[in-house]
Design a protein around this motif. Structure first.
Motif, mmCIF file in Angstrom:
data_model
loop_
_atom_site.group_PDB
_atom_site.id
_atom_site.type_symbol
_atom_site.label_atom_id
_atom_site.label_comp_id
_atom_site.label_asym_id
_atom_site.label_seq_id
_atom_site.Cartn_x
_atom_site.Cartn_y
_atom_site.Cartn_z
ATOM 1 N N LEU A 176 0.766 -1.272 -0.072
ATOM 2 C CA LEU A 176 0.012 -0.084 0.046
ATOM 3 C C LEU A 176 0.806 1.250 0.046
ATOM 4 O O LEU A 176 0.594 2.363 -0.663
ATOM 5 N N GLY A 177 1.852 1.348 0.600
ATOM 6 C CA GLY A 177 2.729 2.140 0.705
ATOM 7 C C GLY A 177 3.574 2.695 -0.395
ATOM 8 O O GLY A 177 3.621 3.650 -0.971
ATOM 9 N N LEU A 178 3.907 1.547 -1.123
ATOM 10 C CA LEU A 178 4.756 1.733 -2.508
ATOM 11 C C LEU A 178 3.525 2.164 -3.607
ATOM 12 O O LEU A 178 3.912 3.240 -4.223
ATOM 13 N N ILE A 179 2.399 1.794 -3.364
ATOM 14 C CA ILE A 179 1.447 2.307 -4.541
ATOM 15 C C ILE A 179 0.961 3.620 -4.226
ATOM 16 O O ILE A 179 0.798 4.468 -5.126
ATOM 17 N N SER A 180 1.065 3.788 -3.157
ATOM 18 C CA SER A 180 0.759 5.138 -2.643
ATOM 19 C C SER A 180 1.599 6.275 -3.387
ATOM 20 O O SER A 180 1.403 7.446 -3.575
ATOM 21 N N ALA A 181 2.972 6.154 -3.208
ATOM 22 C CA ALA A 181 4.103 6.929 -3.406
ATOM 23 C C ALA A 181 4.298 6.848 -4.862
ATOM 24 O O ALA A 181 4.621 8.082 -5.691
ATOM 25 N N TYR A 182 3.968 5.685 -5.566
ATOM 26 C CA TYR A 182 4.375 5.434 -6.727
ATOM 27 C C TYR A 182 3.151 4.816 -7.556
ATOM 28 O O TYR A 182 3.506 3.761 -8.124
ATOM 29 N N PRO A 183 2.173 5.527 -7.797
ATOM 30 C CA PRO A 183 0.971 4.994 -8.329
ATOM 31 C C PRO A 183 1.274 4.456 -10.007
ATOM 32 O O PRO A 183 0.464 3.571 -10.467
ATOM 33 N N GLU A 184 2.351 4.897 -10.445
ATOM 34 C CA GLU A 184 2.598 4.332 -11.719
ATOM 35 C C GLU A 184 3.125 3.016 -12.029
ATOM 36 O O GLU A 184 2.954 2.541 -13.031
ATOM 37 N N GLU A 194 -2.568 11.377 -8.887
ATOM 38 C CA GLU A 194 -2.431 12.374 -7.733
ATOM 39 C C GLU A 194 -3.692 11.959 -6.817
ATOM 40 O O GLU A 194 -3.422 11.706 -5.579
ATOM 41 N N HIS A 195 -4.826 11.865 -7.375
ATOM 42 C CA HIS A 195 -6.234 11.531 -6.599
ATOM 43 C C HIS A 195 -5.931 10.243 -6.175
ATOM 44 O O HIS A 195 -6.288 9.838 -5.048
ATOM 45 N N PHE A 196 -5.347 9.365 -7.008
ATOM 46 C CA PHE A 196 -5.363 7.625 -6.580
ATOM 47 C C PHE A 196 -4.381 7.764 -5.503
ATOM 48 O O PHE A 196 -4.543 6.832 -4.666
ATOM 49 N N GLY A 197 -3.190 8.444 -5.593
ATOM 50 C CA GLY A 197 -2.151 8.342 -4.527
ATOM 51 C C GLY A 197 -2.888 8.825 -3.104
ATOM 52 O O GLY A 197 -2.605 8.154 -1.918
ATOM 53 N N HIS A 204 -3.685 3.304 3.112
ATOM 54 C CA HIS A 204 -2.403 2.908 4.044
ATOM 55 C C HIS A 204 -2.527 3.259 5.544
ATOM 56 O O HIS A 204 -1.987 2.461 6.194
ATOM 57 N N ILE A 205 -2.877 4.614 5.671
ATOM 58 C CA ILE A 205 -2.699 4.997 7.045
ATOM 59 C C ILE A 205 -3.659 4.067 8.041
ATOM 60 O O ILE A 205 -3.570 3.963 9.117
#
Length: 223
Positions: A176-184, A194-197, A204-205
């Motif tokens: 979840l943390g990886l996807i939040s920071a790097y949605p690509e 940006e919205h997805f992140g 994640h939180i």
């Protein structure tokens, strides 16, 4: 002739008296009258020795198990502390970078810790997360060395349920943390990243809070 024969019989009888036999057998370590009793006592003594040895082994196992439990409680406390620090850093990062409910301060102004909070705080959060995961893994592996009853058996169904909860949380949180920071990395459209992140950061939180609460509760139950 008769006196000589009587003397010979007397000597022979004297040689076969119980006292002489007793002296001879005493030198061998027992007397005839004691034989039945000794035959009964020898197995009992051997059995007693085996029983004492078994008791000693049981005491050693108990002491080893208690030592393992004390070590596990210490590791659990350290891991709980590390998870709490990771959660605080994650919360500060989310405040700066934004969630599904609110834009981040790095965008609106007044970020926590200034430029450092926007540029590097998430790196510190990631390093803390790696440390927490390492400690969690070490604590879990050490817990496997604890003998019967296991921790789950000892502390009941609530402990078992919460253990599954924080195990799942520890597994999915890095993803979840990886996807939040790097949605690509999962092919999210650039315009929606940006919205997805923000949404994934919120998830994640939330999962992090549940994981920390579940782990802290199991740690308390161990005491």
């Amino acid at each position: 002739m008769l006196p000589a024969l009587g003397l010979a019989v007397g000597v022979l009888c004297g040689a076969l008296e119980p006292s002489g036999g007793a002296a001879l057998l005493a030198r061998e370590g027992f007397v005839v009258g004691d034989a039945p009793r000794r035959l009964l006592l020898v197995p009992a003594a051997e059995g007693g020795s085996m029983e004492a040895h078994g008791s000693l082994l049981a005491d050693e196992r108990l002491e080893s198990s208690q030592d393992a439990r004390r070590l596990h409680r210490t590791l659990s406390l350290v891991t709980t502390g590390s998870l709490l620090v990771t959660g605080v850093l994650g919360t500060l990062t989310a405040i700066n970078e934004g969630t599904a409910f609110k834009s981040g301060r790095c965008e609106t102004g007044g970020p926590l810790f200034g430029d450092y909070g926007c540029d590097s705080l998430h790196i510190v959060h990631g390093a803390s997360a790696i440390l927490s995961t390492t400690l969690y893994t070490a604590t879990a592996v050490q817990g496997l060395s604890i003998g019967s009853p296991s921790l789950a058996q000892e502390h009941g169904p609530l402990y078992r349920i919460l253990s599954y909860v924080h195990l799942v949380g520890i597994v999915v949180q890095p993803l979840l943390g990886l996807i939040s920071a790097y949605p690509e990395v999962i092919g999210i459209d650039p315009e929606a990243r940006e919205h997805f992140g923000d949404v994934m950061r919120t998830v994640h939180i939330g999962v992090g809070y549940v994981t920390i609460a579940a782990y802290a509760t199991t740690t308390v139950l161990e005491f």
